[in-house]
Design a protein around this motif. Sequence first.
Motif: not given
Length: 210
Positions: A38-57
Amino acid sequence: MEHVFAVLAATGLGVGGIDFLIASGTSFLLIFAAEIGDKSQLVCMVMAARHRAFPVMVGSALAFVVLNTLAVVFGAALANWIPEAVIYAIVAVLFLIFGIQAMRAEEEPDRECTSPPSGRGIFLATFALIFVAEFGDKTQLAVVGLSSTSIPLAVWAGATTALILTSALGIWAGCTVLQRIPIKLLHRVSGMFFIILGLFAAFQTWQAVS
């Protein structure tokens, strides 16, 4: 199944505890299946690819905690809290802004996902994107329906755990699979992804007001 109930009863859970586990487990399975891809999972994927994982999580997890709490507390009235057209319009604006920013971004010297978190900017951006995109979405409405026919706290626990897990899987993919993509191409791909979602939300806004 009777054997399972007997084992659970032997642990001292009782009927109420068994009902809680069944309700939370059912909610977890339904929401997990609905959110994969779903789009929320894809948003997390794209954000984590471009930024640090911890604040995204942390941002995505908090967004889902708040959304599911609202769904359980306010129930079906939540769907009518904000007009549908307004929600779609906000989603469109946010996604278009992030898409344009990504398309214009230059190469970054550090893209390592295991680096320490950079600050609250990534957290706030992730929280805002997930919260607005999922507000009134099918997943939240499913939580509303489940909590009205089952144990609300159990539904909240199962649904929230499922959503956080799907976000974690998306972040893991962003920190592994997408890291192999050249950074310039990654900016373009993520920018196009956000722009497409923004245009789709704009179309939904037009449909809602027409």
